[in-house]
Design a protein around this motif. Structure first.
Motif, PDB file in Angstrom:
ATOM      1  N   PHE A 112       2.449   2.269  -9.806  1.00 45.24           N
ATOM      2  CA  PHE A 112       1.468   2.764  -9.148  1.00 45.24           C
ATOM      3  C   PHE A 112       0.042   2.415  -9.923  1.00 45.24           C
ATOM      4  O   PHE A 112      -0.279   2.678 -10.502  1.00 45.24           O
ATOM      5  CB  PHE A 112       1.608   4.339  -8.934  1.00 45.24           C
ATOM      6  N   TYR A 139       4.574   2.030   1.457  1.00 40.62           N
ATOM      7  CA  TYR A 139       5.553   2.360   0.521  1.00 40.62           C
ATOM      8  C   TYR A 139       6.139   3.561   0.823  1.00 40.62           C
ATOM      9  O   TYR A 139       7.331   3.596   1.054  1.00 40.62           O
ATOM     10  CB  TYR A 139       4.818   2.474  -0.705  1.00 40.62           C
ATOM     11  N   ASP A 140       5.645   4.692   1.515  1.00 39.15           N
ATOM     12  CA  ASP A 140       6.296   5.828   2.044  1.00 39.15           C
ATOM     13  C   ASP A 140       7.097   5.748   3.164  1.00 39.15           C
ATOM     14  O   ASP A 140       7.989   6.266   3.216  1.00 39.15           O
ATOM     15  CB  ASP A 140       5.248   7.012   2.257  1.00 39.15           C
ATOM     16  N   ASN A 162      -4.136   2.470  -9.226  1.00 38.39           N
ATOM     17  CA  ASN A 162      -5.344   2.549  -8.595  1.00 38.39           C
ATOM     18  C   ASN A 162      -6.495   2.211  -9.162  1.00 38.39           C
ATOM     19  O   ASN A 162      -7.719   2.636  -8.809  1.00 38.39           O
ATOM     20  CB  ASN A 162      -5.395   4.546  -8.468  1.00 38.39           C
ATOM     21  N   GLY A 175       0.835  -1.084   0.232  1.00 35.93           N
ATOM     22  CA  GLY A 175       0.132   0.063  -0.085  1.00 35.93           C
ATOM     23  C   GLY A 175       0.985   1.174   0.072  1.00 35.93           C
ATOM     24  O   GLY A 175       2.010   1.299   0.454  1.00 35.93           O
ATOM     25  N   LYS A 176       0.324   2.446  -0.323  1.00 35.72           N
ATOM     26  CA  LYS A 176       1.105   3.603  -0.464  1.00 35.72           C
ATOM     27  C   LYS A 176       1.590   4.144   0.834  1.00 35.72           C
ATOM     28  O   LYS A 176       2.463   4.546   0.836  1.00 35.72           O
ATOM     29  CB  LYS A 176      -0.045   4.740  -1.132  1.00 35.72           C
ATOM     30  N   THR A 177       0.855   3.879   1.724  1.00 37.44           N
ATOM     31  CA  THR A 177       1.466   4.406   3.141  1.00 37.44           C
ATOM     32  C   THR A 177       2.690   3.653   3.730  1.00 37.44           C
ATOM     33  O   THR A 177       3.716   4.011   3.968  1.00 37.44           O
ATOM     34  CB  THR A 177       0.258   4.318   4.391  1.00 37.44           C
ATOM     35  N   THR A 213      -2.746   2.515  -4.520  1.00 38.59           N
ATOM     36  CA  THR A 213      -2.966   3.849  -4.337  1.00 38.59           C
ATOM     37  C   THR A 213      -4.160   4.242  -4.627  1.00 38.59           C
ATOM     38  O   THR A 213      -4.856   3.674  -5.759  1.00 38.59           O
ATOM     39  CB  THR A 213      -1.991   4.941  -4.727  1.00 38.59           C
ATOM     40  N   ARG A 214      -4.900   5.439  -4.273  1.00 36.57           N
ATOM     41  CA  ARG A 214      -6.217   5.950  -4.763  1.00 36.57           C
ATOM     42  C   ARG A 214      -5.744   7.089  -5.530  1.00 36.57           C
ATOM     43  O   ARG A 214      -6.514   7.703  -6.333  1.00 36.57           O
ATOM     44  CB  ARG A 214      -6.888   6.351  -3.380  1.00 36.57           C
ATOM     45  N   GLN A 215      -4.575   7.456  -5.573  1.00 30.95           N
ATOM     46  CA  GLN A 215      -4.052   8.647  -6.424  1.00 30.95           C
ATOM     47  C   GLN A 215      -3.832   8.309  -7.711  1.00 30.95           C
ATOM     48  O   GLN A 215      -3.307   7.097  -7.922  1.00 30.95           O
ATOM     49  CB  GLN A 215      -2.956   9.222  -5.615  1.00 30.95           C
TER      50      GLN A 215
END
Length: 176
Positions: free
Chosen positions: A90, A55-56, A92, A51-53, A78-80
């Motif tokens: 990425f 990943y960050d 979505n 997930g993006k979080t 991601t939703r972005q």
């Protein structure tokens, strides 16, 4: 057919990170020369989903690099709308569609490394085939739960667990 494997760590009380996404507590089991089967596991994997979080968080810890992107096909859910970069795709779109597409292709297994929202989405559709959960000997008291609840019952078959000198216990289950 390729499998989706959740390969992840959590605290004894079920958290994968603090409420501020801190995972430094994982260091309580660091031991020189011990990788807890990580190297052998990744020999059978060629695709990485996160997930993006998460990943960050990985980028923060590694100085802006996703190490898995060096050897694996990497998807960040991601939703972005983000352009692909440095070996990272990425995504979505619909997660179930992606998983069915990846499973239908030739290749090795697919590993999911969290976070909790991605795990929940996969569990809601019963898409995880295998669970390898390293339980770290620490209580966090609060934070971000690995298993968020709200999913239907999923029957699992226990495989032998592994116990390590550092107190880490690695649970292993497959979907029945």
């Amino acid at each position: 057919m390729r499998k989706i494997v959740l390969y992840i760590s959590m605290s004894v009380d079920g958290y994968l990170a603090t409420k501020n996404d801190d995972i430094s507590w994982l260091s309580v089991v660091e031991k020189e020369g011990e990788d807890y089967g990580y190297g052998d596991f990744y020999k059978d994997v060629d695709t990485y989903i996160v997930g993006k979080t998460t990943y960050d968080t990985i980028l923060e810890l590694t100085g802006g690099v996703l190490p898995q992107a060096q050897n694996l096909d990497c998807y960040v859910i991601t939703r972005q709308d983000i352009d692909n970069k440095e070996g990272v795709k990425f995504y979505n779109g619909d997660l179930e569609t992606l998983i069915h597409k990846l499973k239908s292709e030739d290749g090795k297994d697919i590993v999911c490394d969290g976070g909790g929202q991605i795990v929940k989405m996969l569990m809601e559709k019963n898409l995880i085939d295998e669970y390898i959960i390293s339980v770290i000997p620490i209580f966090l008291g609060e934070g971000k739960r690995l298993f968020k609840g709200g999913v239907d019952t999923i029957n699992l078959k226990a495989l032998p667990s592994k116990y390590f000198e550092t107190g880490l216990v690695q649970l292993h289950y497959i979907k029945q």
